[in-house]
Design an enzyme around this catalytic site. Structure first.
Site, PDB file in Angstrom:
ATOM      1  N   SER A 288      82.911 -17.726 -15.130  1.00 58.91           N
ATOM      2  CA  SER A 288      84.095 -18.236 -14.431  1.00 58.91           C
ATOM      3  C   SER A 288      85.272 -18.373 -15.408  1.00 58.91           C
ATOM      4  O   SER A 288      85.621 -17.423 -16.108  1.00 58.91           O
ATOM      5  CB  SER A 288      83.750 -19.576 -13.762  1.00 58.91           C
ATOM      6  OG  SER A 288      84.754 -20.000 -12.877  1.00 58.91           O
ATOM      7  N   ASP A 352      81.422 -12.761  -4.682  1.00 55.80           N
ATOM      8  CA  ASP A 352      81.990 -13.820  -5.526  1.00 55.80           C
ATOM      9  C   ASP A 352      83.515 -13.789  -5.442  1.00 55.80           C
ATOM     10  O   ASP A 352      84.156 -12.776  -5.720  1.00 55.80           O
ATOM     11  CB  ASP A 352      81.529 -13.598  -6.971  1.00 55.80           C
ATOM     12  CG  ASP A 352      82.010 -14.680  -7.929  1.00 55.80           C
ATOM     13  OD1 ASP A 352      82.801 -15.550  -7.519  1.00 55.80           O
ATOM     14  OD2 ASP A 352      81.598 -14.645  -9.098  1.00 55.80           O
ATOM     15  N   HIS A 445      79.299 -17.286  -6.515  1.00 50.65           N
ATOM     16  CA  HIS A 445      79.906 -17.508  -7.827  1.00 50.65           C
ATOM     17  C   HIS A 445      79.031 -18.376  -8.726  1.00 50.65           C
ATOM     18  O   HIS A 445      79.217 -18.388  -9.941  1.00 50.65           O
ATOM     19  CB  HIS A 445      81.278 -18.176  -7.653  1.00 50.65           C
ATOM     20  CG  HIS A 445      81.995 -18.416  -8.947  1.00 50.65           C
ATOM     21  ND1 HIS A 445      82.364 -17.391  -9.794  1.00 50.65           N
ATOM     22  CD2 HIS A 445      82.398 -19.571  -9.567  1.00 50.65           C
ATOM     23  CE1 HIS A 445      82.981 -17.895 -10.856  1.00 50.65           C
ATOM     24  NE2 HIS A 445      82.994 -19.206 -10.743  1.00 50.65           N
TER      25      HIS A 445
END
Length: 469
Positions: A288, A352, A445
Site C-alpha cells: 500500500s 484491489d 487490498h
C-alpha cells in the site's frame, strides 16, 4: 523560506484545512487555481476542464472529512484492535466468557510480542513458506510481502518473528518524523538474511494503517511537485519520506537536527551496513502506502546520484502500490533502474482499489511506470502494462466486480481445503469479504491474498525475472 522557493516554478499544493464551503463551490465554476486560500500554485495556473476541477474538489473534500474524523477513527481503531486481541488472548468468545466468570481475564499489553495490529489480526501467519527456498524465483517476493505485512506490528512482534521464526537478524523498527503533519508517522523495519547468497538486507516500509486518517489523507491527496528533468511526483508520499518544510530535498541534512527523517536515516544505515558487509545487497519493499515509499526511496537515491547504494540495490517489490508520479517521472525511473540493473516488481491482486488511484486519465497525470504482475482470484498471473479497469470507477465493471466479490467470499475458504491449514481464513477476514460484497476492492487490498499470491501464484515462465522493461 516560502513554498514558492521550495517547490520551484511548477507545483500544486492542496491545503484542505483552509478550505470553506464557498471556496469549494467557486472551484467548480472557475478554472483559475492560483490565489485560492486552499490551493498553492504558481500565478496563472488553471484547470481548464471541469473534470480536473472535480478531481481536485473530491480530493479536498475527502481530506476534510478525514480531518474531521481523525480522532473518532483512531478511537474506534484502538478499541477494535484491543477487543480482537482480548478475544485472542483469552481463547475466543467462549474462553473470554469463562475467564470473566473465574476472574482470570488476560488483559492484552500493546508492547507484547503477542499483541497484533488490526492488519496482523486479519492474517496471523508468521512463518515463511518452507517450500520456497532461497534460490527460488519466488523467494524475494515472498520474503518481501511477509516483511511488508510484519512492518505493521510493534517491535517485539517483529523481533520475535524475524529472529525466532525466520532465523534472520533483526536490525530494528524505526519511526520517522513528518514535518508537515508534525508527528512521528512513517515506520519501517530493517532485517538481514545472513544465509542467502549474497547476504540480503530488507527495508520494509509500513503501509496505510486502516484507522489512521492522516495516512489516508496522504493516499487521496493530489498535490504534486515537478522536479526538473525528473517529472511530477506526489507530494504527500514525499512528505512521509522526510520532505522538509524549509529545505525540500537537500542531498545531506544537518545531523544535529533532533528529528529522524525516513529517507536520510535509512540511507545512512544502509551506507554503514553495506560498508561493513561488502558482499551484501538490499531490497526495498512495502504494501500500500509502504510500496509508494519504497519506490520513491529508490527514486531519491537516483536523484541524489547515490551510485554506491544503487549498485547494491537488488530490487524493489511493491504490493497494492498507488501511483506516485507522471509519465516523465516513469521514463526517468525506467532508465535509471535499467542502468543499475534493479528489479522492480509491482504486484496487483485482482480488483484491489489502491493501485488504481490516483486517477490516470487525460485530466490527471498520474501513471504507473512498470508492468504489473497482475493476479486474478485463482492466483493466476500475467505481466500487463496496466491492471484491468485501471481507474476502478467504471460503470462497465460494477457487475463483474460485485460478482467477483461474492466469488471471493466463497473462494476464501478453499485454499485451506486444497493446500493446507496455514491458508485458513479467519473470521475477521471473512467479515471483510462480506463487506467487500458491498464495496469491492477493499478486501482484495488486504495482506492475505498478497501473501497467497507470492506463495501460490503462477506466472508465465519467462516473466519470473522481469525487470522494469
Amino acid at each position: 523560506m516560502g513554498s514558492r522557493n521550495l517547490f520551484g516554478v511548477n507545483y500544486l499544493l492542496l491545503k484542505p484545512e483552509e478550505a470553506t464551503v464557498f471556496d469549494l463551490g467557486t472551484l467548480l465554476f472557475s478554472s483559475k487555481l492560483s490565489n485560492r486560500r486552499f490551493i498553492e500554485c504558481p500565478e496563472g495556473v488553471e484547470a481548464e476542464y471541469f473534470r480536473q476541477r472535480w478531481l481536485i474538489f473530491t480530493s479536498v473534500v475527502a481530506q476534510i472529512l478525514l480531518l474531521a474524523s481523525r480522532n473518532s477513527l483512531k478511537r474506534f481503531g484502538d478499541m477494535l484492535e484491543f477487543w480482537i486481541n482480548l478475544l485472542s488472548w483469552n481463547g475466543g468468545f467462549k474462553g473470554l466468557f469463562f475467564n470473566i466468570l473465574r476472574g482470570k481475564v488476560k488483559i492484552p499489553e500493546k508492547s507484547s510480542a503477542s499483541y497484533l495490529s488490526v492488519v496482523g489480526c486479519i492474517d496471523t501467519r508468521v512463518d515463511l513458506d518452507k517450500n520456497i527456498k532461497q534460490n527460488d524465483a519466488k523467494y524475494e517476493g515472498s520474503l518481501s510481502m511477509m516483511a511488508s505485512k510484519l512492518s505493521y506490528e510493534n517491535e517485539n512482534v517483529v523481533c520475535n518473528a524475524v529472529q525466532n521464526h525466520w532465523n534472520m537478524e533483526f536490525l530494528g523498527l524505526h519511526s520517522f518524523w513528518n514535518d508537515y503533519q508534525e508527528q512521528w508517522s512513517t515506520k519501517a523495519i530493517i532485517l538481514q538474511d545472513t544465509k542467502s547468497e549474497p547476504k540480503l538486507i530488507v527495508v520494509a516500509f509500513r503501509g496505510t494503517e486502516p484507522f489512521d486518517a492522516d495516512q489516508w489523507r496522504t493516499d487521496v491527496d493530489l498535490s504534486w511537485y515537478n522536479f526538473a528533468n525528473v517529472g511530477r511526483i506526489h507530494v504527500g508520499f514525499m512528505k512521509a519520506l522526510g520532505l522538509q518544510k524549509n529545505f525540500g530535498w537537500p542531498k545531506e541534512i544537518d545531523q544535529t537536527n533532533p528529528y529522524s527523517y525516513a529517507y536520510y536515516t535509512i540511507r545512512e544505515k544502509l551506507r554503514t551496513m553495506l560498508k561493513e558487509n561488502t558482499d551484501a545487497k538490499f531490497i526495498l519493499t512495502g504494501h500500500s502506502l509502504g510500496g509508494a515509499l519504497a519506490i520513491l526511496f529508490a527514486a531519491l537515491l537516483t536523484i541524489h546520484e547515490e551510485t554506491s547504494l544503487l549498485e547494491k540495490l537488488e530490487g524493489v517489490y511493491t504490493f497494492g502500490q498507488p501511483r506516485v508520479g507522471d509519465y516523465e517521472f516513469g521514463e526517468f525511473m525506467k532508465d535509471k533502474l535499467r542502468k543499475y540493473n534493479v528489479r522492480f516488481k509491482r504486484y496487483v491482486y485482482c480488483n484491489d482499489v489502491v493501485p488504481r488511484v490516483p486517477y490516470d486519465d487525460k485530466n490527471l497525470f498520474y501513471k504507473h511506470f512498470a508492468p504489473c504482475l497482475y493476479f486474478n482470484s485463482f492466483y493466476r498471473g500475467q505481466v500487463l502494462e496496466e491492471e484491468p479497469n485501471k481507474n476502478y470507477f467504471s460503470v462497465f465493471w460494477v457487475i463483474p466486480k460485485l460478482l467477483n466479490a461474492v466469488w471471493e467470499l466463497i473462494r476464501g475458504f478453499l485454499p485451506a481445503l486444497l493446500v493446507g491449514e496455514s491458508y485458513t481464513q479467519n473470521w475477521f477476514m471473512t467479515i471483510m469479504r462480506i463487506f467487500g460484497c458491498m464495496i469491492p476492492g477493499i478486501p482484495e487490498h488486504l495482506p492475505p491474498d498478497y501473501v497467497n499470491v507470492t506463495r501460490l501464484g503462477t506466472l508465465p515462465q519467462n516473466s519470473q525475472d522481469s525487470k522494469t522493461d
